[in-house]
Design a protein around this motif. Structure first.
Motif, PDB file in Angstrom:
ATOM      1  N   THR A  76       0.932  -1.338   0.044  1.00 49.16           N
ATOM      2  CA  THR A  76      -0.087   0.059  -0.167  1.00 49.16           C
ATOM      3  C   THR A  76       0.773   1.359  -0.080  1.00 49.16           C
ATOM      4  N   THR A  77       1.617   1.540  -1.189  1.00 46.06           N
ATOM      5  CA  THR A  77       2.420   2.740  -1.064  1.00 46.06           C
ATOM      6  C   THR A  77       1.871   3.941  -2.022  1.00 46.06           C
ATOM      7  N   GLN A  78       0.746   3.487  -2.502  1.00 43.71           N
ATOM      8  CA  GLN A  78       0.031   4.767  -3.510  1.00 43.71           C
ATOM      9  C   GLN A  78      -0.494   5.756  -2.438  1.00 43.71           C
ATOM     10  N   GLU A  79      -0.374   6.994  -2.953  1.00 43.98           N
ATOM     11  CA  GLU A  79      -0.784   8.282  -1.916  1.00 43.98           C
ATOM     12  C   GLU A  79      -2.128   8.835  -2.549  1.00 43.98           C
ATOM     13  N   MET A  80      -2.857   9.328  -1.785  1.00 44.54           N
ATOM     14  CA  MET A  80      -3.748  10.172  -2.079  1.00 44.54           C
ATOM     15  C   MET A  80      -3.287  11.649  -2.279  1.00 44.54           C
ATOM     16  N   VAL A  81      -3.825  12.604  -3.143  1.00 41.86           N
ATOM     17  CA  VAL A  81      -3.450  13.997  -3.031  1.00 41.86           C
ATOM     18  C   VAL A  81      -4.660  14.747  -2.671  1.00 41.86           C
ATOM     19  N   PHE A  82      -4.513  15.768  -1.710  1.00 41.31           N
ATOM     20  CA  PHE A  82      -5.759  16.552  -1.543  1.00 41.31           C
ATOM     21  C   PHE A  82      -5.321  18.130  -1.872  1.00 41.31           C
ATOM     22  N   HIS A  83      -6.318  18.398  -2.432  1.00 36.65           N
ATOM     23  CA  HIS A  83      -6.428  19.954  -2.977  1.00 36.65           C
ATOM     24  C   HIS A  83      -7.580  20.664  -2.120  1.00 36.65           C
ATOM     25  N   VAL A  84      -7.407  21.983  -2.119  1.00 36.62           N
ATOM     26  CA  VAL A  84      -8.473  22.951  -1.800  1.00 36.62           C
ATOM     27  C   VAL A  84      -8.694  23.560  -3.193  1.00 36.62           C
ATOM     28  N   LEU A  85     -10.226  23.647  -3.577  1.00 42.39           N
ATOM     29  CA  LEU A  85     -10.689  24.325  -4.708  1.00 42.39           C
ATOM     30  C   LEU A  85     -11.455  25.465  -4.623  1.00 42.39           C
ATOM     31  N   TRP A  86     -11.583  26.324  -5.539  1.00 37.70           N
ATOM     32  CA  TRP A  86     -12.587  27.424  -5.282  1.00 37.70           C
ATOM     33  C   TRP A  86     -13.039  28.058  -6.722  1.00 37.70           C
ATOM     34  N   PRO A  87     -13.898  28.615  -6.766  1.00 40.62           N
ATOM     35  CA  PRO A  87     -14.399  29.274  -8.088  1.00 40.62           C
ATOM     36  C   PRO A  87     -13.447  30.298  -8.678  1.00 40.62           C
ATOM     37  N   SER A  88     -13.027  30.229  -9.940  1.00 38.12           N
ATOM     38  CA  SER A  88     -12.114  31.015 -10.325  1.00 38.12           C
ATOM     39  C   SER A  88     -12.925  32.406 -10.451  1.00 38.12           C
ATOM     40  N   SER A  89     -12.228  33.478  -9.880  1.00 41.66           N
ATOM     41  CA  SER A  89     -12.929  34.793 -10.132  1.00 41.66           C
ATOM     42  C   SER A  89     -11.733  35.834 -10.134  1.00 41.66           C
ATOM     43  N   ARG A  90     -12.049  37.066 -10.651  1.00 39.74           N
ATOM     44  CA  ARG A  90     -11.038  38.057 -10.675  1.00 39.74           C
ATOM     45  C   ARG A  90     -10.815  38.564  -9.290  1.00 39.74           C
ATOM     46  N   HIS A  91     -11.853  38.490  -8.404  1.00 43.65           N
ATOM     47  CA  HIS A  91     -11.393  38.786  -6.992  1.00 43.65           C
ATOM     48  C   HIS A  91     -11.477  37.611  -5.946  1.00 43.65           C
ATOM     49  N   LEU A  92     -10.436  37.413  -5.250  1.00 42.99           N
ATOM     50  CA  LEU A  92     -10.592  36.432  -4.371  1.00 42.99           C
ATOM     51  C   LEU A  92     -11.176  37.065  -3.013  1.00 42.99           C
ATOM     52  N   SER A  93     -12.281  36.694  -2.368  1.00 46.95           N
ATOM     53  CA  SER A  93     -12.815  37.414  -1.101  1.00 46.95           C
ATOM     54  C   SER A  93     -11.864  37.074  -0.081  1.00 46.95           C
ATOM     55  N   PRO A  94     -11.587  38.015   1.043  1.00 44.70           N
ATOM     56  CA  PRO A  94     -10.828  37.795   2.220  1.00 44.70           C
ATOM     57  C   PRO A  94     -11.232  36.668   2.831  1.00 44.70           C
TER      58      PRO A  94
END
Length: 296
Positions: A262-280
């Motif tokens: 069991t050497t295979q790894e899972m990769v985690f990402h955080v995803l958010w909608p593409s937008s001109r402004h990234l809210s605080p």
């Protein structure tokens, strides 16, 4: 900046069709507006307006120039808004979706809440493939390669999946030494909610081969917690993300087997909608998870 002022005056004249009205908007005289437009025309070497005693109309060159000016001024306005947002304290409702394994991140999310008390967390735990934009999520944490071109992704970390069972289970049923041995064990399986397919346990041999094994189901579920619960109770073996059973492994209620397979790894990402402004609030969540979620 003087050039931007001339462009702003030009766009305002195009909208109002009046030097006088533009001057009123800018707090200067109509004559000053006229001179600014004249200097702009001289610099460009083209006439932008047809002028008469009553009307101001665009020339063909002026009409072409107008669209580009609007885009330029819009970009400047967007840049200013983006900079202003960086000074705002993150606040408001933050709707996020995490996979069921994300329950192990709750202590870290508690730290996030303490750091940003004005952010109201609305958390959805689901292993189904949510539509981030259509369902109104601000951000999601998911495993696997990002596939939605409408989203921006940031890598958070990795973990491997492990085959686990309780010491009492292995004492009674025997410890599997090779993947093929699982055919004689009670397997606690996971079914993907989005496709209905059973999860394939990543059991690769040291040479890179993946043996075809038919795992006998003792229980099938579409979420993680029942797998961990049944495994702890000695009811079978499960293949789960290592971070989901870290506490159980530390206290000995579960143990791993077949580690060399069991050497295979899972990769985690955080995803958010593409937008001109990234809210605080989204920027705060993305930066926090990237820095802290997989930290010791």
């Amino acid at each position: 900046m003087e050039n931007l002022g001339s462009l702003d005056a030009f766009v305002r004249v195009c909208t109002s069709r009046s030097f006088t009205e533009t001057g009123r908007q800018l707090g200067i005289s109509a004559s000053a507006v006229s001179k600014a437009i004249a200097r702009l025309e001289a610099r460009l070497g083209v006439r932008l307006f047809h002028r008469s005693t009553r009307t101001v109309t665009l020339t063909p060159e002026g009409a072409m120039f107008l669209e580009r000016c609007r885009r330029i001024l819009c970009e400047v306005e967007s840049a200013e808004a983006e900079l202003m947002q960086t000074r705002e304290a993150p606040r408001g409702k933050l709707r996020i979706s995490l996979p069921s394994v994300g329950t192990v991140f709750m202590p870290k999310l508690g730290d996030f809440k303490r750091q940003y008390p004005d952010i109201e967390l609305d958390i959805d735990y689901s292993d189904r493939l949510v539509d981030v934009i259509e369902e109104g999520f601000d951000a999601v944490i998911r495993t696997g390669p990002p596939s939605d071109s409408r989203l921006i992704a940031r890598r958070l970390g990795t973990c491997r999946k492990v085959v686990v069972g309780s010491p009492s289970y292995f004492a009674a049923a025997g410890t599997p030494r090779r993947p093929e041995d699982l055919a004689r064990h009670a397997c606690l399986l996971y079914r993907y909610p989005s496709t209905g397919k059973l999860d394939v346990w990543p059991l690769g041999t040291p040479s890179g081969e993946t043996p075809a094994i038919e795992l006998p189901p003792s229980m099938v579920t579409n979420t993680l917690d029942p797998q961990v619960c049944f495994a702890e109770q000695g009811l079978g073996v499960a293949c789960v993300p290592e971070i989901a059973v870290r506490a159980q492994l530390q206290r000995g209620s579960l143990v791993t087997v077949l580690d060399e397979y069991t050497t295979q790894e899972m990769v985690f990402h955080v995803l958010w909608p593409s937008s001109r402004h990234l809210s605080p609030k989204i920027r705060a969540f993305v930066d926090f998870t990237a820095e802290h979620l997989f930290a010791p």
